[in-house]
Design an enzyme around this catalytic site. Structure first.
Site, PDB file in Angstrom:
ATOM      1  N   ARG A 103       0.893  -1.181   0.000  1.00 19.93           N
ATOM      2  CA  ARG A 103       0.000   0.000   0.000  1.00 19.93           C
ATOM      3  C   ARG A 103       0.917   1.212   0.000  1.00 19.93           C
ATOM      4  O   ARG A 103       1.692   1.434   0.943  1.00 19.93           O
ATOM      5  CB  ARG A 103      -0.909  -0.007   1.231  1.00 19.93           C
ATOM      6  CG  ARG A 103      -1.594   1.328   1.443  1.00 19.93           C
ATOM      7  CD  ARG A 103      -2.720   1.273   2.434  1.00 19.93           C
ATOM      8  NE  ARG A 103      -3.886   0.625   1.855  1.00 19.93           N
ATOM      9  CZ  ARG A 103      -5.122   0.699   2.363  1.00 19.93           C
ATOM     10  NH1 ARG A 103      -5.338   1.386   3.464  1.00 19.93           N
ATOM     11  NH2 ARG A 103      -6.127   0.086   1.788  1.00 19.93           N
ATOM     12  N   HIS A 130      -7.241   0.842  -6.513  1.00 14.65           N
ATOM     13  CA  HIS A 130      -7.489   0.009  -5.328  1.00 14.65           C
ATOM     14  C   HIS A 130      -8.182  -1.285  -5.807  1.00 14.65           C
ATOM     15  O   HIS A 130      -9.355  -1.532  -5.519  1.00 14.65           O
ATOM     16  CB  HIS A 130      -8.363   0.778  -4.341  1.00 14.65           C
ATOM     17  CG  HIS A 130      -8.372   0.218  -2.945  1.00 14.65           C
ATOM     18  ND1 HIS A 130      -7.593  -0.876  -2.573  1.00 14.65           N
ATOM     19  CD2 HIS A 130      -9.069   0.574  -1.833  1.00 14.65           C
ATOM     20  CE1 HIS A 130      -7.826  -1.136  -1.293  1.00 14.65           C
ATOM     21  NE2 HIS A 130      -8.705  -0.286  -0.826  1.00 14.65           N
ATOM     22  N   GLN A 133     -10.059  -3.914  -3.449  1.00 11.55           N
ATOM     23  CA  GLN A 133     -11.367  -3.453  -2.965  1.00 11.55           C
ATOM     24  C   GLN A 133     -12.435  -3.673  -4.026  1.00 11.55           C
ATOM     25  O   GLN A 133     -13.550  -4.110  -3.722  1.00 11.55           O
ATOM     26  CB  GLN A 133     -11.287  -1.965  -2.593  1.00 11.55           C
ATOM     27  CG  GLN A 133     -12.589  -1.416  -2.062  1.00 11.55           C
ATOM     28  CD  GLN A 133     -12.963  -1.994  -0.701  1.00 11.55           C
ATOM     29  OE1 GLN A 133     -12.186  -1.914   0.230  1.00 11.55           O
ATOM     30  NE2 GLN A 133     -14.140  -2.591  -0.591  1.00 11.55           N
ATOM     31  N   ASP A 226     -17.243   7.051  -1.963  1.00 12.41           N
ATOM     32  CA  ASP A 226     -15.992   6.921  -1.209  1.00 12.41           C
ATOM     33  C   ASP A 226     -15.671   8.306  -0.646  1.00 12.41           C
ATOM     34  O   ASP A 226     -16.271   9.313  -1.055  1.00 12.41           O
ATOM     35  CB  ASP A 226     -14.880   6.415  -2.151  1.00 12.41           C
ATOM     36  CG  ASP A 226     -13.540   6.189  -1.448  1.00 12.41           C
ATOM     37  OD1 ASP A 226     -13.532   6.019  -0.210  1.00 12.41           O
ATOM     38  OD2 ASP A 226     -12.495   6.186  -2.129  1.00 12.41           O
ATOM     39  N   CYS A 266     -16.408   1.586   0.438  1.00 12.57           N
ATOM     40  CA  CYS A 266     -15.233   0.755   0.776  1.00 12.57           C
ATOM     41  C   CYS A 266     -14.789   0.957   2.223  1.00 12.57           C
ATOM     42  O   CYS A 266     -14.053   0.125   2.752  1.00 12.57           O
ATOM     43  CB  CYS A 266     -14.094   1.037  -0.188  1.00 12.57           C
ATOM     44  SG  CYS A 266     -13.385   2.685  -0.060  1.00 12.57           S
ATOM     45  N   ARG A 294     -13.454  -8.402   1.454  1.00 10.60           N
ATOM     46  CA  ARG A 294     -12.029  -8.161   1.212  1.00 10.60           C
ATOM     47  C   ARG A 294     -11.251  -9.444   1.523  1.00 10.60           C
ATOM     48  O   ARG A 294     -10.362  -9.844   0.786  1.00 10.60           O
ATOM     49  CB  ARG A 294     -11.507  -7.025   2.111  1.00 10.60           C
ATOM     50  CG  ARG A 294     -12.000  -5.643   1.752  1.00 10.60           C
ATOM     51  CD  ARG A 294     -11.435  -5.178   0.413  1.00 10.60           C
ATOM     52  NE  ARG A 294      -9.978  -5.152   0.407  1.00 10.60           N
ATOM     53  CZ  ARG A 294      -9.241  -4.147   0.874  1.00 10.60           C
ATOM     54  NH1 ARG A 294      -9.815  -3.070   1.352  1.00 10.60           N
ATOM     55  NH2 ARG A 294      -7.918  -4.199   0.812  1.00 10.60           N
TER      56      ARG A 294
END
Ligand code: CP
Ligand code: NVA
Length: 307
Positions: A103, A130, A133, A226, A266, A294
């Site tokens: 990440r 991402h 996700q 988001d 998310c 996830r």
């Protein structure tokens, strides 16, 4: 699948479907108490240059459930934080581990790591994408809206950020209709849009970009949002709150969607900003299924890459 999982764009449509099928299978085994130690004795290194709750816990628990183990490598506590080059880190970690999850900020950092590592590298969020996700989101949509994702209209409302970009790739590979509503100044990445449009031709997906949230949400089966200020944009928070105010997912906006529409996020969510508390809580079951997924989606990706 390639050696690495950096973007859904690199996957063939059949790969996306196979990964989602495997994720559903692993979820059923986990819930049924059936052992599935497909990564017995394998070790995953997890490099974090940004904060995380879900990603860290789901990767670590996922490796444990698959019979392997995971190591948390904060960039602050490793030599990466003191400037050791990525290409050296990649070659060192390749001698100890069976896979690396990263990440980070610049997407190029993940690409450089993958280029120099001889083991699989998984993108667990960059400023650009991402993908883990969105794989979890696709699994959640299959569970709540049926397996044929190409029959769905999905609306992404808010910032043209890493989630919006990954949704474009996810939609393009699964043949769905995706409408992305962002302010004109905060549209998804141009190169991602171009690539996704090309991918969409292969699957018959329809991708629409608009600055009108009502247009995007009209008749949608799934509405996604988001945060308005992603990690690294904390200084812009106040300014962004003003820019994105018309893009809040609230009851009025949801009236435009299909009456059985679900809302996904998310997480972490900022109630009163991108989503109201009312809409969030009305969809909490779906949103926490999404968070749980996830685990299952990443277990599938790790099994495919590291098994
Ligand atoms: N959704 C997500 O990636 O959450 P974390 O930042 O907590 O990992
Ligand atoms: N767009 C958000 C996602 C967090 C999981 C961010 O990058 O901070």
């Amino acid at each position: 699948m390639d050696k690495d999982f950096l973007t859904i764009h690199d996957l063939a449509p059949e790969d996306v479907e196979a990964a989602l099928d495997l994720a559903a299978h692993l979820k059923a085994m986990q819930q049924g108490g059936v052992p599935h130690r497909y990564l017995e004795g394998r070790t995953l290194g997890m490099i974090f240059e940004k904060s995380s709750t879900r990603t860290r816990v789901s990767f670590e628990v996922g490796m444990y459930q698959l019979g392997g183990s995971a190591l948390f490598l904060s960039s602050h506590d490793t030599q990466l934080g003191r400037g050791e080059p990525i290409r050296d880190t990649a070659r060192v970690l390749s001698r100890y581990l069976d896979g690396i999850m990263i990440r980070t900020y610049a997407h190029e950092t993940a690409e450089e790591l993958a280029a120099w590592a001889t083991i699989p590298v998984i993108n667990a969020l960059t400023d650009l994408l991402h993908p883990c996700q969105v794989m979890a989101d696709l699994l959640t949509m299959r569970e709540h809206k049926g397996k044929d994702l190409s029959a769905l209209k999905v609306a992404f409302v808010g910032d043209g950020n890493n989630m919006a970009n990954s949704y474009l790739y996810g939609a393009a590979k699964t043949g769905m209709t995706l409408a992305v509503a962002t302010p004109k100044t905060h549209q998804p990445d141009k190169m991602v849009v171009k690539n996704a449009m090309k991918d969409a031709k292969e699957t018959g997906a329809t991708l629409l970009l608009t600055d009108d949230p009502a247009e995007a949400v009209k008749g949608a089966d799934v509405v996604v949002t988001d945060t308005w200020a992603s990690m690294g944009q904390e200084d812009e928070h106040d300014e962004r709150k003003k820019i994105f105010a018309p893009y809040q997912v609230n009851k009025t906006l949801m009236k435009k969607a299909d009456r059985r529409a679900i809302v996904m996020h998310c997480l972490p969510a900022y109630r009163g900003e991108e989503i109201t508390d009312e809409v969030f809580e009305a969809n909490a079951d779906v949103i926490f299924d999404e968070a749980e997924n996830r685990l299952h989606a990443q277990k599938a990706i790790m099994t495919l890459l590291m098994g």
